[in-house]
Scaffold this motif. Structure first.
Motif, PDB file in Angstrom:
ATOM      1  N   LYS A 205      18.222 -19.534   7.824  1.00  0.00           N
ATOM      2  CA  LYS A 205      18.765 -19.939   6.532  1.00  0.00           C
ATOM      3  C   LYS A 205      18.351 -18.911   5.480  1.00  0.00           C
ATOM      4  N   ILE A 206      19.357 -18.337   4.758  1.00  0.00           N
ATOM      5  CA  ILE A 206      19.105 -17.278   3.773  1.00  0.00           C
ATOM      6  C   ILE A 206      19.836 -17.633   2.492  1.00  0.00           C
ATOM      7  N   SER A 207      19.138 -17.511   1.361  1.00  0.00           N
ATOM      8  CA  SER A 207      19.757 -17.768   0.059  1.00  0.00           C
ATOM      9  C   SER A 207      20.688 -16.620  -0.303  1.00  0.00           C
ATOM     10  N   GLU A 208      21.778 -16.976  -0.954  1.00  0.00           N
ATOM     11  CA  GLU A 208      22.730 -15.933  -1.344  1.00  0.00           C
ATOM     12  C   GLU A 208      22.167 -15.011  -2.424  1.00  0.00           C
ATOM     13  N   SER A 209      21.065 -15.432  -3.046  1.00  0.00           N
ATOM     14  CA  SER A 209      20.432 -14.594  -4.075  1.00  0.00           C
ATOM     15  C   SER A 209      19.462 -13.579  -3.475  1.00  0.00           C
TER      16      SER A 209
ATOM     17  N   ILE B  49      23.411 -17.632  10.857  1.00  0.00           N
ATOM     18  CA  ILE B  49      22.850 -17.461   9.521  1.00  0.00           C
ATOM     19  C   ILE B  49      23.616 -18.381   8.571  1.00  0.00           C
ATOM     20  N   LEU B  50      22.879 -19.293   7.939  1.00  0.00           N
ATOM     21  CA  LEU B  50      23.442 -20.182   6.925  1.00  0.00           C
ATOM     22  C   LEU B  50      23.045 -19.667   5.547  1.00  0.00           C
ATOM     23  N   ILE B  51      24.027 -19.461   4.632  1.00  0.00           N
ATOM     24  CA  ILE B  51      23.791 -18.914   3.301  1.00  0.00           C
ATOM     25  C   ILE B  51      23.602 -20.075   2.322  1.00  0.00           C
ATOM     26  N   LEU B  52      22.449 -20.069   1.637  1.00  0.00           N
ATOM     27  CA  LEU B  52      22.083 -21.135   0.711  1.00  0.00           C
ATOM     28  C   LEU B  52      22.409 -20.728  -0.721  1.00  0.00           C
ATOM     29  N   ASP B  53      22.784 -21.690  -1.544  1.00  0.00           N
ATOM     30  CA  ASP B  53      23.182 -21.419  -2.925  1.00  0.00           C
ATOM     31  C   ASP B  53      22.412 -22.345  -3.858  1.00  0.00           C
ATOM     32  N   ILE B  54      21.505 -21.763  -4.816  1.00  0.00           N
ATOM     33  CA  ILE B  54      20.823 -22.564  -5.845  1.00  0.00           C
ATOM     34  C   ILE B  54      20.275 -21.622  -6.908  1.00  0.00           C
ATOM     35  N   ASN B  55      20.604 -21.813  -8.190  1.00  0.00           N
ATOM     36  CA  ASN B  55      20.092 -21.030  -9.312  1.00  0.00           C
ATOM     37  C   ASN B  55      20.529 -21.722 -10.604  1.00  0.00           C
TER      38      ASN B  55
ATOM     39  N   GLY C 206      11.215 -18.602  -6.134  1.00  0.00           N
ATOM     40  CA  GLY C 206      11.796 -17.861  -5.010  1.00  0.00           C
ATOM     41  C   GLY C 206      12.621 -16.695  -5.506  1.00  0.00           C
ATOM     42  N   THR C 207      13.679 -16.432  -4.751  1.00  0.00           N
ATOM     43  CA  THR C 207      14.537 -15.297  -5.102  1.00  0.00           C
ATOM     44  C   THR C 207      15.242 -15.504  -6.421  1.00  0.00           C
TER      45      THR C 207
ATOM     46  N   SER D 250      17.841   9.463 -33.329  1.00  0.00           N
ATOM     47  CA  SER D 250      17.506   8.102 -32.889  1.00  0.00           C
ATOM     48  C   SER D 250      18.441   7.665 -31.770  1.00  0.00           C
ATOM     49  N   TYR D 251      17.950   6.650 -30.983  1.00  0.00           N
ATOM     50  CA  TYR D 251      18.716   6.084 -29.876  1.00  0.00           C
ATOM     51  C   TYR D 251      18.725   4.570 -30.003  1.00  0.00           C
ATOM     52  N   HIS D 252      19.859   3.936 -29.622  1.00  0.00           N
ATOM     53  CA  HIS D 252      19.972   2.473 -29.573  1.00  0.00           C
ATOM     54  C   HIS D 252      20.431   2.089 -28.162  1.00  0.00           C
ATOM     55  N   MET D 253      19.683   1.152 -27.550  1.00  0.00           N
ATOM     56  CA  MET D 253      20.008   0.800 -26.159  1.00  0.00           C
ATOM     57  C   MET D 253      19.882  -0.704 -25.960  1.00  0.00           C
ATOM     58  N   GLU D 254      20.675  -1.226 -24.996  1.00  0.00           N
ATOM     59  CA  GLU D 254      20.653  -2.633 -24.613  1.00  0.00           C
ATOM     60  C   GLU D 254      20.068  -2.733 -23.197  1.00  0.00           C
ATOM     61  N   ILE D 255      19.150  -3.723 -23.009  1.00  0.00           N
ATOM     62  CA  ILE D 255      18.509  -3.936 -21.711  1.00  0.00           C
ATOM     63  C   ILE D 255      18.906  -5.301 -21.192  1.00  0.00           C
ATOM     64  N   GLU D 256      19.236  -5.376 -19.871  1.00  0.00           N
ATOM     65  CA  GLU D 256      19.628  -6.622 -19.226  1.00  0.00           C
ATOM     66  C   GLU D 256      18.653  -6.947 -18.106  1.00  0.00           C
ATOM     67  N   ALA D 257      18.229  -8.235 -18.050  1.00  0.00           N
ATOM     68  CA  ALA D 257      17.390  -8.737 -16.958  1.00  0.00           C
ATOM     69  C   ALA D 257      18.213  -9.720 -16.141  1.00  0.00           C
ATOM     70  N   SER D 258      18.350  -9.498 -14.822  1.00  0.00           N
ATOM     71  CA  SER D 258      19.171 -10.340 -13.949  1.00  0.00           C
ATOM     72  C   SER D 258      18.297 -10.935 -12.862  1.00  0.00           C
ATOM     73  N   ASP D 259      18.535 -12.250 -12.544  1.00  0.00           N
ATOM     74  CA  ASP D 259      17.806 -12.855 -11.442  1.00  0.00           C
ATOM     75  C   ASP D 259      18.635 -12.778 -10.161  1.00  0.00           C
ATOM     76  N   GLY D 260      18.071 -13.328  -9.045  1.00  0.00           N
ATOM     77  CA  GLY D 260      18.753 -13.236  -7.766  1.00  0.00           C
ATOM     78  C   GLY D 260      19.967 -14.117  -7.660  1.00  0.00           C
ATOM     79  N   GLY D 261      20.125 -15.058  -8.609  1.00  0.00           N
ATOM     80  CA  GLY D 261      21.274 -15.949  -8.546  1.00  0.00           C
ATOM     81  C   GLY D 261      22.441 -15.481  -9.388  1.00  0.00           C
TER      82      GLY D 261
END
Length: 816
Positions: free
Chosen positions: A161-165, A250-256, A292-293, A334-345
């Motif tokens: 069993k594996i999470s899709e994330s 392999i079963l793909i699990l989904d939760i986030n 978890g992931t 000068s510089y202007h930048m955008e930062i993105e944080a993404s989780d496994g889901g």
């Protein structure tokens, strides 16, 4: 195939003797055997050096294992005589003794996995028991594994069993396969069926077993595919390999259900423009309440400009932002930048960063080359090599510059207009002294800290034809052995020119000789390209011992320059001339006969063989040898001067006529030789008339008139020659006597003095002898006699007798 692994060991000799003594007290044989068996059981575990044999499992019954008689060091037939037995623990008998040969053979097929399971090595201990006298030998049989089992999974299907994330690179261990074989025949590798999401990696346990690990290559999407079926294959290392398979579901699990959140929505940073690459700019952090992931975050730039992406990089795991390239305040402030944080889901959060660049003196001066001449001719003064301009983007003191080159170079920097320089030669350059210059132009600003830039120029000095060719030697001495083959390479001359290119290409030629009589063009030639000299014809030492000439070397420059060298050729003598006998002359007719009185003592001079050799050095050193004589031991020849003398006093018993064959040999390599025949007639004093030998008289009688004419012509020429010699000698004597006494000169009567002619030991005339040339005439006589020695006059009576005897010799002419 069966191998003996260890040497033979014998044990329990003394103990066997004691047991045998005890057994001998038994009357009944059966009781003795029981006692022996009980004693063997007690000694089973006793230590002794053992024999070890090796055999492959599953070998056929009767397979040969070992020759016990040889391994135990026993005599042939001793095993049978002593009742040898093979005993294993338990009830099974794995080996047997051949009743005829007593070789050790397999009693049955053996399965290593059944007997030893996974134990390695698989050893089956046994003992060899001998009676009369009692003796034990420890031994062991090692079963070697063969690949007779395939890998086998305990389950036909493995559930995973594996999470899709799950992130790519995540590893999922799988269950291992079992293989009863050992060593290389057990499981060595695992593979997975082809798919787009996973690959398989085989790892090693601490106990040596290998297990498979499924690694995610591509993110899973449950909405796209909810499960996967793969085939896992285990392969052993046998030859050929065996395999076993199992299905992996392999079963793909989904939760986030939580998105990442940053601690700040706006970060403000200041960074000097001279910060080195890799400098930490800032670290951003976000958090996710999932576990978890789904709680693992990944950081990245979001909708950033190319300028940001090129200048900065972010660590996707830690959120560290570092400098990717050097900043430039003059270009971007000068510089202007955008930062993105993404989780496994698939959820994400964002923040902003404003970076201000701080100005420092971070610009090095710049050099712009306008004109550059990399190749300049030598001997040309004040040549312009380069024209260039310099600049610095900084302002104030940071933008002011100065320019320089290395010291001790024949070049100068001249400032022409603002920030423009000219590089010129100082005086003239000499390519032969230095053909290339590496010039470094250094431009430095006046800022703090001071920055500089360097520009390297390579200037090549081109050649002009200002150097004549130079020979490696002013005089070359070459040695050539005579009789050489035509076109023989006899040597080389070499000249070099310090110039380059066509100016350094040398052409060789022969210059006209100073001696116009020297036929140089027919003697030697020269290769115009490499200076090799060749002899055009065979040289003769006797005709030309040495000659010299001049060789010219000219380059191909404009104008062409040249030089000369002297070549001296020395012709080395070869032994190509055999000795030539002057006396006695062998002309095909009957030779002259030497008269020797019978009263001659030992050492009496009979004759002197005179020979010359046209060669030189040791090739002309002559030695004489008596090859054959009518009566050996009567005459001898002196090796160095050719004198033929009596070896002992003559007697009445000696034969009247004698024939001597004398060999004349030089000392060349190989030696050459000639031979001459002497006839000696023993007489009782010189008053006896000379008579030709019978065989000579017969030959003279048969001579034809043409021979007579030839002899007469030769006699005439010889007479004229002798007359000229006599006149020459008389004039020389006259001059000597006139110089000594101041008186007149008269021709002496009788034989000439012996000091007038010199013959050395090498075949030339000596002071001690006088010679005569005679022509023997008469009916049928046609012999020309040349250089016959006249015996020296003795004082007193001997002198009168010599004069009297010589008067009887007709047609003889004496000369010195």
């Amino acid at each position: 195939m069966v191998d003996v692994l260890m040497g033979t060991g014998k044990g329990f000799s003394s103990l066997g003797s004691d047991i045998m003594g005890m057994a001998q007290t038994k009357v009944h044989r059966k009781k003795r055997q029981v006692a022996i068996f009980i004693m063997w059981m007690l000694l089973w575990e006793a230590g002794s050096e053992s024999i070890q044999y090796s055999v492959l499992e599953e070998s056929e019954t009767g397979t040969f294992v070992a020759n016990l008689t040889k391994d135990l060091g026993l005599r042939r037939g001793e095993l049978a005589a002593r009742g040898a037995q093979v005993v294993f623990k338990g009830n099974r008998q794995y080996l047997q003794l051949d009743p005829k040969t007593y070789d050790l053979r397999l009693n049955e097929k053996l399965d290593r996995e059944e007997l030893c399971s996974s134990t390695e090595p698989c050893m089956l201990p046994f003992q060899v028991l001998l009676e009369n006298p009692l003796q034990f030998f420890q031994a062991a049989l090692r079963l070697q594994d063969v690949n007779d089992h395939a890998p086998e999974f305990l389950e036909n299907e493995i559930l995973l069993k594996i999470s899709e994330s799950s992130h790519p690179g995540t590893a999922f261990p799988l269950k291992i396969a079992q293989d009863l074989d050992v060593g290389s025949n057990t499981v060595q590798n695992y593979t997975i069926s082809t798919n787009s999401h996973f690959h398989l990696f085989t790892r090693n346990h601490s106990d040596g077993r290998r297990y498979p690990e499924l690694v995610l290559d591509k993110a899973l999407d449950r909405e796209e595919q909810s499960e996967l079926r793969l085939t896992l294959t285990a392969m052993d290392g046998g030859s050929p390999p065996r395999t076993g398979t199992s299905q992996v579901l392999i079963l793909i699990l989904d939760i986030n259900d939580n998105a990442p959140e940053f601690a700040q929505l706006l970060y403000e940073v200041q960074l000097p423009e001279n910060s080195p690459i890799g400098s930490l700019v800032i670290t951003v952090t976000a958090r996710d309440l999932d576990a978890g992931t789904h709680g693992e975050l990944s950081y990245s730039f979001f909708q950033s400009s190319n300028q940001v992406i090129q200048a900065f990089e972010i660590n996707s795991v830690t959120g560290e932002i570092r400098l990717k390239k050097m900043l430039d305040f003059e270009e971007i402030q000068s510089y202007h930048m955008e930062i993105e944080a993404s989780d496994g889901g698939g959820l994400s959060g964002k923040c902003s960063i404003v970076l201000e660049v701080m100005d420092v003196n971070d610009n090095t001066p710049e050099l712009t080359m306008s004109v550059f001449t990399s190749d300049i001719p030598e001997n040309t003064p004040d040549m312009v090599v380069a024209i260039f301009g310099i600049s610095d983007p900084d302002s104030g003191e940071n933008g002011k510059t100065k320019c320089s080159i290395q010291d001790h170079l024949p070049f100068l920097l001249k400032l022409t207009v603002e920030n423009f320089y000219t590089l010129v030669t100082e005086g003239t350059l000499d390519r032969e002294s230095q053909a290339e210059y590496n010039i470094t132009i250094t431009v430095t600003d006046l800022g703090t800290p001071r920055l500089k830039t360097q520009h390297n120029l390579t200037v090549t000095v081109s050649d002009v034809n200002d150097n004549a060719p130079t020979f490696s030697q002013t005089t070359y001495t070459l040695r050539v052995r005579e009789n050489n083959s035509p076109a023989l390479h006899i040597g080389s001359v070499s000249a070099t020119d310090r110039d380059s290119g066509a100016n350094a290409q040398v052409t060789y030629s022969l210059l006209p000789p100073h001696d116009p009589q020297l036929p140089l063009g027919s003697l030697v030639s020269i290769n115009a390209d490499n200076g090799q000299l060749f002899a055009l014809r065979s040289l003769d030492f006797e005709a030309l011992q040495a000659f010299e000439f001049r060789v010219g070397a000219a380059d191909r420059g404009s104008p062409a320059l040249s030089s000369q060298a002297l070549v001296r050729v020395l012709v080395a003598d070869a032994n190509d001339n055999a000795p030539f006998v002057l006396y006695p002359l062998q002309n095909g007719s009957a030779p002259c006969t030497e008269l020797v009185p019978r009263a001659a003592e030992a050492g009496y001079l009979v004759a002197k063989v005179v020979a010359v050799d046209g060669d030189s050095g040791q090739n002309a050193w002559l030695s004489y040898q008596l090859l054959k004589a009518t009566e050996p031991g009567l005459f001898g020849v002196w090796a160095h001067n050719g004198e033929v003398r009596t070896a002992r006093p003559l007697s009445e018993r000696d034969a009247v006529k004698h024939r001597l064959l004398v060999l004349v040999r030089d000392h060349g390599e190989p030696p050459l030789s000639a031979s001459v025949t002497l006839h000696v007639l023993l007489v009782d004093g010189f008053s006896q008339p000379y008579l030709p030998l019978p065989d000579a008289a017969a030959a003279e009688a048969r001579a034809d008139p043409l021979t007579v004419y030839l002899v007469v012509a030769l006699a005439s020429v010889s007479s004229l020659f002798l007359f000229s010699v006599l006149v020459f000698v008389a004039v020389r004597l006259c001059r000597r006597r006139r110089a000594a006494s101041g008186g007149g000169c008269s021709v002496p009567e009788g034989p000439f003095p012996g000091h007038l002619v010199d013959v050395s030991g090498a075949g030339t005339l000596s002071h001690s002898y006088q010679y005569e040339v005679c022509l023997r005439g008469g009916s049928g006589t046609n012999e020309f006699k040349f250089l016959k020695p006249i015996f020296p006059n003795f004082v007193g009576e001997g002198a009168d007798r010599g004069t009297e005897e010589n008067s009887h010799l007709r047609n003889h002419f004496g000369f010195s």
